[in-house]
Design a protein around this motif. Structure first.
Motif, PDB file in Angstrom:
ATOM      1  N   MET A 154     -46.650 -97.769-125.404  1.00  0.00           N
ATOM      2  CA  MET A 154     -47.395 -97.948-124.159  1.00  0.00           C
ATOM      3  C   MET A 154     -48.011 -96.622-123.732  1.00  0.00           C
ATOM      4  SD  MET A 154     -48.139-100.318-121.903  1.00  0.00           S
ATOM      5  CE  MET A 154     -48.941-100.310-120.283  1.00  0.00           C
ATOM      6  N   PRO A 155     -49.326 -96.600-123.482  1.00  0.00           N
ATOM      7  CA  PRO A 155     -49.957 -95.331-123.099  1.00  0.00           C
ATOM      8  C   PRO A 155     -49.535 -94.868-121.711  1.00  0.00           C
ATOM      9  CG  PRO A 155     -51.515 -97.126-122.883  1.00  0.00           C
ATOM     10  CD  PRO A 155     -50.288 -97.694-123.532  1.00  0.00           C
ATOM     11  N   GLY A 156     -49.552 -93.540-121.535  1.00  0.00           N
ATOM     12  CA  GLY A 156     -49.335 -92.944-120.230  1.00  0.00           C
ATOM     13  C   GLY A 156     -50.613 -92.267-119.785  1.00  0.00           C
ATOM     14  N   ILE A 157     -50.617 -91.712-118.592  1.00  0.00           N
ATOM     15  CA  ILE A 157     -51.814 -91.048-118.073  1.00  0.00           C
ATOM     16  C   ILE A 157     -52.268 -89.924-119.006  1.00  0.00           C
ATOM     17  CG2 ILE A 157     -52.709 -89.618-116.196  1.00  0.00           C
ATOM     18  CD1 ILE A 157     -52.578 -92.558-115.529  1.00  0.00           C
ATOM     19  N   GLU A 158     -51.316 -89.216-119.611  1.00  0.00           N
ATOM     20  CA  GLU A 158     -51.671 -88.101-120.500  1.00  0.00           C
ATOM     21  C   GLU A 158     -52.514 -88.553-121.692  1.00  0.00           C
ATOM     22  OE1 GLU A 158     -47.730 -89.814-121.704  1.00  0.00           O
ATOM     23  OE2 GLU A 158     -48.601 -89.114-119.807  1.00  0.00           O
ATOM     24  N   ASP A 159     -52.403 -89.825-122.092  1.00  0.00           N
ATOM     25  CA  ASP A 159     -53.188 -90.330-123.225  1.00  0.00           C
ATOM     26  C   ASP A 159     -54.671 -90.479-122.871  1.00  0.00           C
ATOM     27  OD1 ASP A 159     -51.075 -90.797-125.254  1.00  0.00           O
ATOM     28  OD2 ASP A 159     -50.310 -92.168-123.724  1.00  0.00           O
ATOM     29  N   PHE A 160     -54.994 -90.483-121.599  1.00  0.00           N
ATOM     30  CA  PHE A 160     -56.383 -90.642-121.161  1.00  0.00           C
ATOM     31  C   PHE A 160     -57.102 -89.299-120.993  1.00  0.00           C
ATOM     32  CE2 PHE A 160     -54.348 -94.586-119.947  1.00  0.00           C
ATOM     33  CZ  PHE A 160     -55.317 -95.547-120.176  1.00  0.00           C
ATOM     34  N   ILE A 161     -56.368 -88.203-121.068  1.00  0.00           N
ATOM     35  CA  ILE A 161     -56.969 -86.881-120.867  1.00  0.00           C
ATOM     36  C   ILE A 161     -57.794 -86.508-122.099  1.00  0.00           C
ATOM     37  CG2 ILE A 161     -56.506 -84.426-120.520  1.00  0.00           C
ATOM     38  CD1 ILE A 161     -53.948 -85.238-119.054  1.00  0.00           C
ATOM     39  N   VAL A 162     -59.083 -86.194-121.892  1.00  0.00           N
ATOM     40  CA  VAL A 162     -59.983 -85.911-123.014  1.00  0.00           C
ATOM     41  C   VAL A 162     -60.449 -84.459-123.036  1.00  0.00           C
ATOM     42  CG1 VAL A 162     -60.832 -88.255-123.283  1.00  0.00           C
ATOM     43  CG2 VAL A 162     -61.956 -86.735-121.651  1.00  0.00           C
ATOM     44  N   LYS A 163     -60.337 -83.769-121.928  1.00  0.00           N
ATOM     45  CA  LYS A 163     -60.738 -82.365-121.888  1.00  0.00           C
ATOM     46  C   LYS A 163     -59.544 -81.522-121.463  1.00  0.00           C
ATOM     47  CE  LYS A 163     -65.610 -83.152-120.687  1.00  0.00           C
ATOM     48  NZ  LYS A 163     -66.686 -82.850-119.711  1.00  0.00           N
ATOM     49  N   LYS A 164     -59.626 -80.252-121.822  1.00  0.00           N
ATOM     50  CA  LYS A 164     -58.537 -79.357-121.457  1.00  0.00           C
ATOM     51  C   LYS A 164     -58.397 -79.311-119.942  1.00  0.00           C
ATOM     52  CE  LYS A 164     -56.655 -74.749-122.244  1.00  0.00           C
ATOM     53  NZ  LYS A 164     -56.855 -73.433-122.881  1.00  0.00           N
ATOM     54  N   MET A 165     -57.196 -79.575-119.481  1.00  0.00           N
ATOM     55  CA  MET A 165     -56.914 -79.589-118.052  1.00  0.00           C
ATOM     56  C   MET A 165     -55.971 -78.440-117.739  1.00  0.00           C
ATOM     57  SD  MET A 165     -55.173 -82.694-115.806  1.00  0.00           S
ATOM     58  CE  MET A 165     -56.543 -83.845-115.963  1.00  0.00           C
ATOM     59  N   SER A 166     -56.255 -77.715-116.690  1.00  0.00           N
ATOM     60  CA  SER A 166     -55.407 -76.582-116.331  1.00  0.00           C
ATOM     61  C   SER A 166     -53.992 -77.067-116.002  1.00  0.00           C
ATOM     62  CB  SER A 166     -55.984 -75.841-115.132  1.00  0.00           C
ATOM     63  OG  SER A 166     -55.884 -76.637-113.966  1.00  0.00           O
ATOM     64  N   SER A 167     -53.035 -76.193-116.183  1.00  0.00           N
ATOM     65  CA  SER A 167     -51.642 -76.562-115.917  1.00  0.00           C
ATOM     66  C   SER A 167     -51.454 -76.931-114.447  1.00  0.00           C
ATOM     67  CB  SER A 167     -50.712 -75.413-116.306  1.00  0.00           C
ATOM     68  OG  SER A 167     -51.063 -74.224-115.620  1.00  0.00           O
ATOM     69  N   GLU A 168     -52.189 -76.258-113.557  1.00  0.00           N
ATOM     70  CA  GLU A 168     -52.080 -76.565-112.126  1.00  0.00           C
ATOM     71  C   GLU A 168     -52.610 -77.967-111.822  1.00  0.00           C
ATOM     72  OE1 GLU A 168     -54.027 -73.581-109.853  1.00  0.00           O
ATOM     73  OE2 GLU A 168     -52.578 -72.009-110.344  1.00  0.00           O
ATOM     74  N   LEU A 169     -53.767 -78.290-112.409  1.00  0.00           N
ATOM     75  CA  LEU A 169     -54.353 -79.607-112.172  1.00  0.00           C
ATOM     76  C   LEU A 169     -53.497 -80.699-112.817  1.00  0.00           C
ATOM     77  CD1 LEU A 169     -56.751 -80.943-110.797  1.00  0.00           C
ATOM     78  CD2 LEU A 169     -58.020 -80.788-112.941  1.00  0.00           C
ATOM     79  N   ARG A 170     -52.945 -80.399-113.975  1.00  0.00           N
ATOM     80  CA  ARG A 170     -52.068 -81.372-114.644  1.00  0.00           C
ATOM     81  C   ARG A 170     -50.830 -81.648-113.790  1.00  0.00           C
ATOM     82  NH1 ARG A 170     -51.675 -82.892-120.171  1.00  0.00           N
ATOM     83  NH2 ARG A 170     -53.307 -81.372-120.641  1.00  0.00           N
ATOM     84  N   ALA A 171     -50.284 -80.597-113.194  1.00  0.00           N
ATOM     85  CA  ALA A 171     -49.123 -80.769-112.314  1.00  0.00           C
ATOM     86  C   ALA A 171     -49.495 -81.598-111.089  1.00  0.00           C
ATOM     87  CB  ALA A 171     -48.586 -79.405-111.889  1.00  0.00           C
ATOM     88  N   ASP A 172     -50.695 -81.362-110.567  1.00  0.00           N
ATOM     89  CA  ASP A 172     -51.168 -82.152-109.421  1.00  0.00           C
ATOM     90  C   ASP A 172     -51.316 -83.628-109.804  1.00  0.00           C
ATOM     91  OD1 ASP A 172     -51.241 -79.910-107.857  1.00  0.00           O
ATOM     92  OD2 ASP A 172     -53.421 -79.635-107.960  1.00  0.00           O
ATOM     93  N   LEU A 173     -51.795 -83.870-111.015  1.00  0.00           N
ATOM     94  CA  LEU A 173     -51.966 -85.241-111.498  1.00  0.00           C
ATOM     95  C   LEU A 173     -50.620 -85.941-111.616  1.00  0.00           C
ATOM     96  CD1 LEU A 173     -53.700 -87.517-112.639  1.00  0.00           C
ATOM     97  CD2 LEU A 173     -53.616 -86.394-114.872  1.00  0.00           C
ATOM     98  N   GLN A 174     -49.638 -85.238-112.153  1.00  0.00           N
ATOM     99  CA  GLN A 174     -48.303 -85.819-112.281  1.00  0.00           C
ATOM    100  C   GLN A 174     -47.694 -86.122-110.921  1.00  0.00           C
ATOM    101  OE1 GLN A 174     -46.320 -82.871-114.671  1.00  0.00           O
ATOM    102  NE2 GLN A 174     -47.036 -83.750-116.611  1.00  0.00           N
ATOM    103  N   TYR A 217     -59.401 -88.391-106.474  1.00  0.00           N
ATOM    104  CA  TYR A 217     -59.693 -88.864-107.828  1.00  0.00           C
ATOM    105  C   TYR A 217     -60.795 -88.029-108.477  1.00  0.00           C
ATOM    106  CZ  TYR A 217     -61.345 -91.782-111.646  1.00  0.00           C
ATOM    107  OH  TYR A 217     -61.745 -92.225-112.878  1.00  0.00           O
ATOM    108  N   SER A 218     -61.762 -87.582-107.699  1.00  0.00           N
ATOM    109  CA  SER A 218     -62.893 -86.827-108.247  1.00  0.00           C
ATOM    110  C   SER A 218     -62.452 -85.526-108.901  1.00  0.00           C
ATOM    111  CB  SER A 218     -63.925 -86.549-107.145  1.00  0.00           C
ATOM    112  OG  SER A 218     -63.368 -85.712-106.142  1.00  0.00           O
ATOM    113  N   ARG A 219     -61.301 -85.001-108.515  1.00  0.00           N
ATOM    114  CA  ARG A 219     -60.786 -83.780-109.122  1.00  0.00           C
ATOM    115  C   ARG A 219     -60.370 -84.013-110.573  1.00  0.00           C
ATOM    116  NH1 ARG A 219     -55.794 -82.214-106.419  1.00  0.00           N
ATOM    117  NH2 ARG A 219     -56.053 -80.221-107.505  1.00  0.00           N
ATOM    118  N   PHE A 220     -59.874 -85.235-110.864  1.00  0.00           N
ATOM    119  CA  PHE A 220     -59.334 -85.530-112.193  1.00  0.00           C
ATOM    120  C   PHE A 220     -60.333 -86.255-113.103  1.00  0.00           C
ATOM    121  CE2 PHE A 220     -55.723 -86.013-109.119  1.00  0.00           C
ATOM    122  CZ  PHE A 220     -55.097 -84.812-109.412  1.00  0.00           C
ATOM    123  N   ALA A 221     -61.273 -86.974-112.504  1.00  0.00           N
ATOM    124  CA  ALA A 221     -62.177 -87.846-113.260  1.00  0.00           C
ATOM    125  C   ALA A 221     -62.871 -87.172-114.442  1.00  0.00           C
ATOM    126  CB  ALA A 221     -63.208 -88.463-112.318  1.00  0.00           C
TER     127      ALA A 221
END
Length: 212
Positions: A133-153, A188-192
């Motif tokens: 089963m996919p998780g949100i991380e499977d949808f990430i296509v570009k390098k995301m900063s560790s700070e933004l990734r933490a915000d997403l989680q 949402y616009s921060r992550f899109a």
């Protein structure tokens, strides 16, 4: 020799007969209640009969609500079992076996799905190697900063992922995340820019693999 042959025929006649389900309707009716606890066998058959006669009729379920058969053909069906749940079933042949792939989607109100697979006797295939089963991380296509990734989680503690069959033969599965529905537009616009809107999966025997 004649006696042996006659004895063989007698023994064959005494063996229990098994009837293989030939359509998705047979499997829908025979499901023991793990998938359709709100619908009796009679209600399921009535739903199929109404649908095949050109009528979509909502029937009462065991919780006092209504269930409706939305789509039905020889290998696929879609049922709205209640106001908050939809079930899709696909019957397919894998070698000599019949495999039933089931997608249950709960409207939370953001849709969230789970996928299971069963044989024609409604015994579940439990191996995790068949589908991941996919998780949100499977949808990430570009390098995301560790700070933004933490915000997403932090923003999406529960990974609400919707699955649905697609294609004329329902031979593919589409996965979509619910971030746009779950988050405020400004959040949402921060992550899109870093996310794929959907993922596609294909059948490979019993396995369901992400299409590249």
């Amino acid at each position: 020799m004649k006696r042996l042959f006659s004895l063989f025929l007698l023994l064959m006649a005494l063996l229990p007969l098994t009837v293989e389900a030939r359509t998705i309707t047979d499997l829908f009716a025979s499901e023991p209640g793990n998938i359709f606890p709100l619908l009796t066998r009679t209600a399921r058959l009535d739903m199929a009969d109404y649908y095949n006669s050109g009528q979509k009729v909502a029937l009462p379920n065991n919780l006092g609500g209504e269930s409706e058969l939305v789509m039905l053909d020889s290998t696929y069906l879609k049922v709205k079992t209640s106001g908050s749940k939809v079930v899709e079933m696909l019957m397919r042949k894998v070698g000599k076996d019949t495999v039933i792939t089931v997608i249950e989607t709960v409207l939370t109100p953001v849709p969230d799905s789970r996928l299971t697979q069963w044989n024609s006797h409604w015994q579940r295939y439990t191996s995790n190697k068949l589908f991941s089963m996919p998780g949100i991380e499977d949808f990430i296509v570009k390098k995301m900063s560790s700070e933004l990734r933490a915000d997403l989680q932090d923003a999406m503690i529960f990974p609400l992922i919707q699955l649905t069959f697609e294609g004329e033969k329902h031979d593919a599965i589409k996965a979509t995340h619910g971030l746009e529905q779950f988050l405020a537009p400004s959040e949402y616009s921060r992550f899109a820019p870093y996310l794929k809107p959907s993922l596609s999966y294909r059948f490979n025997g019993l396995k369901i693999k992400q299409a590249k």
